[in-house]
Design a protein around this motif. Sequence first.
Motif, PDB file in Angstrom:
ATOM      1  N   TYR A  36      56.512  32.342  22.882  1.00 16.92           N
ATOM      2  CA  TYR A  36      55.675  33.322  22.188  1.00 16.92           C
ATOM      3  C   TYR A  36      54.519  32.682  21.410  1.00 16.92           C
ATOM      4  N   ALA A  37      54.569  31.377  21.200  1.00 15.45           N
ATOM      5  CA  ALA A  37      53.517  30.705  20.426  1.00 15.45           C
ATOM      6  C   ALA A  37      52.238  30.616  21.254  1.00 15.45           C
ATOM      7  N   SER A  38      51.180  31.290  20.796  1.00 16.33           N
ATOM      8  CA  SER A  38      49.941  31.357  21.583  1.00 16.33           C
ATOM      9  C   SER A  38      48.829  30.457  21.047  1.00 16.33           C
ATOM     10  N   LYS A  39      49.039  29.857  19.859  1.00 17.13           N
ATOM     11  CA  LYS A  39      47.987  29.041  19.244  1.00 17.13           C
ATOM     12  C   LYS A  39      48.400  27.572  19.204  1.00 17.13           C
ATOM     13  N   THR A  40      47.419  26.699  19.107  1.00 20.19           N
ATOM     14  CA  THR A  40      47.674  25.266  18.953  1.00 20.19           C
ATOM     15  C   THR A  40      46.903  24.770  17.737  1.00 20.19           C
ATOM     16  N   VAL A  41      47.616  24.125  16.803  1.00 20.24           N
ATOM     17  CA  VAL A  41      47.005  23.576  15.595  1.00 20.24           C
ATOM     18  C   VAL A  41      47.399  22.109  15.488  1.00 20.24           C
ATOM     19  N   ASP A  42      46.408  21.217  15.467  1.00 22.17           N
ATOM     20  CA  ASP A  42      46.666  19.776  15.395  1.00 22.17           C
ATOM     21  C   ASP A  42      47.637  19.318  16.480  1.00 22.17           C
ATOM     22  N   GLY A  43      47.458  19.859  17.682  1.00 20.25           N
ATOM     23  CA  GLY A  43      48.279  19.473  18.821  1.00 20.25           C
ATOM     24  C   GLY A  43      49.668  20.070  18.833  1.00 20.25           C
ATOM     25  N   GLU A  44      49.950  20.982  17.892  1.00 20.84           N
ATOM     26  CA  GLU A  44      51.282  21.594  17.796  1.00 20.84           C
ATOM     27  C   GLU A  44      51.183  23.091  18.071  1.00 20.84           C
ATOM     28  N   LYS A  45      52.084  23.612  18.907  1.00 19.55           N
ATOM     29  CA  LYS A  45      52.104  25.039  19.209  1.00 19.55           C
ATOM     30  C   LYS A  45      52.607  25.805  17.991  1.00 19.55           C
ATOM     31  N   VAL A  46      51.923  26.898  17.644  1.00 14.69           N
ATOM     32  CA  VAL A  46      52.313  27.734  16.503  1.00 14.69           C
ATOM     33  C   VAL A  46      52.172  29.202  16.894  1.00 14.69           C
ATOM     34  N   MET A  47      52.840  30.037  16.114  1.00 14.54           N
ATOM     35  CA  MET A  47      52.757  31.481  16.313  1.00 14.54           C
ATOM     36  C   MET A  47      51.760  32.088  15.329  1.00 14.54           C
ATOM     37  N   SER A  48      50.977  33.034  15.822  1.00 16.28           N
ATOM     38  CA  SER A  48      50.186  33.861  14.915  1.00 16.28           C
ATOM     39  C   SER A  48      51.100  34.964  14.383  1.00 16.28           C
ATOM     40  N   TYR A  49      50.658  35.671  13.370  1.00 16.08           N
ATOM     41  CA  TYR A  49      51.458  36.779  12.846  1.00 16.08           C
ATOM     42  C   TYR A  49      51.663  37.844  13.927  1.00 16.08           C
ATOM     43  N   THR A  50      50.644  38.036  14.738  1.00 15.11           N
ATOM     44  CA  THR A  50      50.756  39.003  15.840  1.00 15.11           C
ATOM     45  C   THR A  50      51.806  38.551  16.842  1.00 15.11           C
ATOM     46  N   ASP A  51      51.810  37.245  17.164  1.00 14.85           N
ATOM     47  CA  ASP A  51      52.835  36.704  18.074  1.00 14.85           C
ATOM     48  C   ASP A  51      54.232  37.035  17.553  1.00 14.85           C
ATOM     49  N   PHE A  52      54.437  36.816  16.260  1.00 11.55           N
ATOM     50  CA  PHE A  52      55.774  36.966  15.682  1.00 11.55           C
ATOM     51  C   PHE A  52      56.157  38.429  15.486  1.00 11.55           C
ATOM     52  N   ILE A  53      55.334  39.201  14.787  1.00 10.74           N
ATOM     53  CA  ILE A  53      55.695  40.574  14.421  1.00 10.74           C
ATOM     54  C   ILE A  53      55.654  41.520  15.618  1.00 10.74           C
TER      55      ILE A  53
END
Length: 680
Positions: A36-53
């Motif tokens: 579900y993690a659609s973003k990448t920050v400093d080479g690490e996959k992360v979730m946006s609030y939209t991804d999570f909620i």
Amino acid sequence: MDSLCSSARCEPLPQLPTSNIARANTENLKEVFLKYASKTVDGEKVMSYTDFIQNYLGLMQEENYNQDTLQLLGHTVDSLCTGYINFDEFQHFEGLLCQPDALYRVAFKIFDRNATGVLSFDEFRNTLQHTVLNKFVKFNFDTEFVKLHFGAKRDRSISYHEFTQVLWEYQEEHALQAFRKFDENRSGSITLKDLKKILVNICPHLLSPYVEESITSLGDADSELITYPYFKGLISLLNNMELMKKIYLQVTEKNKEKTVAQGEFLRNAQNFTQVTPMEVRILYQLTGLMHKDGRLVYSDLDAVAPLDVEKMPYALQSVTLGTIANMKESDAAHSEGQSAFMQVLENFYRFFLGSIAGATGATAVYPIDLVKTRMQNQRTTLVGEVMYKNSWDCFKKVLRFEGVSGLYRGLAPQLVGVAPEKAIKLTVNDLMRGKLSGSDGSITFMSECIAGGMAGASQVMFTNPLEIVKIRLQVAGEVSSAARPSAIQVIKELGFFGLYKGARACFLRDIPFSAIYFPTYAHLKKKFADENGYNTPLTLLAAAFIAGAPAASLVTPADVIKTRLQVTARAGQTTYNGVFHCFKTILKEEGGRALWKGAPARVFRSSPQFAVTLVTYEMLHRFFYVDFGGRKPEGSTTGRSIEDFVPPNPDHIGGYKYVRPTFEGVETRFGLCFPKFRAS
């Protein structure tokens, strides 16, 4: 939205208390996170609030969703206040959802916008101002309520545990402020119409559909006004409906069909100091609108109760643990309140089902039992005496020389005797387990062994006559030239006391067998049960089959001795004077290995026989269940799982199984409703 999510120093992720709820495996959780993690920050996959909620939790799916509310809910997981969710935060929130007080902890995180672990006045005010309830009656923050909790200068922060108390007091304070708003004349009363406005807009979480429809029919018949004490009593009643259910069940001794008069209910309610006569009066006014007899029944309480408690996260955790407390309390109360007549009736019922189960199991494995008997009776002291090389050779020769019917020689008396034999064994084991169990249904291993041993001892009165007749009929076919007697002839020849020949050896075999078998079966049954404590027929079969192996094999020497004592010795064969003499003679003439003759056949007979018997017994209990007021057999309750209450999502693992009920519970339990749609 800046006021809701202001920038501030964020604390490291706090250590969570340990929980009995199984956490998700890190690798599996990581796999779900990356999905579900659609973003990448400093080479690490992360979730946006939209991804999570929206994408992962499936909340706020409306096209015109409220962006501020999305940010508010997403920030509950974003402990580092970065505007996105990394895996550590995702995993930490999963652990939080496993906590027994997850509902309060999530509510606290919604308020704790700066993620500092304490709640400031600004955070408290900003979050409440965003709620739907505040749109109807704006909460006055310049009150003694706020000063008491946050200080006169509002510079004091409150901890998590303080917050849990403040949250409930806030609800009361908000309702009081709403009452004052509509009590324009300061008369201490409001109209029924205004009461409905307050409850629908300030306390919707306290209203069931029935109560919402009935509000305008409350109060005194000759007045359209509601006093403040009545208003407080109504709010308190709706908050305490689960307690009212407990009082009802106490009065009726768990009988949900019994009607209860107001006086009887009030008398028992005095055991609970938080319940007032005013609340009981209001309760009977509400239920009295359904029927005019002045009595209530459990279904009336369900109609009034605002919460579907089974869908609360703490209740769902109990379902997962398979230890729903009130189920255990109910079982214990049932057993303690069971009359002597009902106990007798229940034991007759068990005896009847045990008879059917025993006959089914015996028929299924009778050919194996016949092979076992002939192998055990085979002597090796005379030349030419050995007829069978092994159990398989014995089976083939019986089938060849005596036909299929030879494999079932002696079945009729076996069925006549096996029904009461197995019935009394199963009944006594169940009875003694119940007597030796604690009030919470637990039983020690030693008590399990005692219950099993007593079950084994009780069956000997049926087992010994049955087996001596069966054995003599089974070995009668070994000598083709000899006449084959009938069961009646064997009984006449033996006489009453002869039927109990070898009874001591029978005790030596049956007591340890049952003392080993039943505890082993009980523990394997629990081991093979699913996460909700439910056993399928296949797991019952496996548990019963495996338990039979050690029980049957370890008592084989006693079974060999019993067989030798009960069989009529032919010419030239050794005769025995008793258990000890038989034991010494076998060791002397044939060696120690002779005591283990027929052990494989015995295991292959006992394991499947008891597997079929126990599965039949347990399934009969389920299909023809009769409630005698005692405990239900373990693992027999239809498996309840969280999926019965919450739509399943394969990606919601570990604590995330409870995530939707938890967020929904924040609304339905605490009344913290946030706008779902964007303001027009």
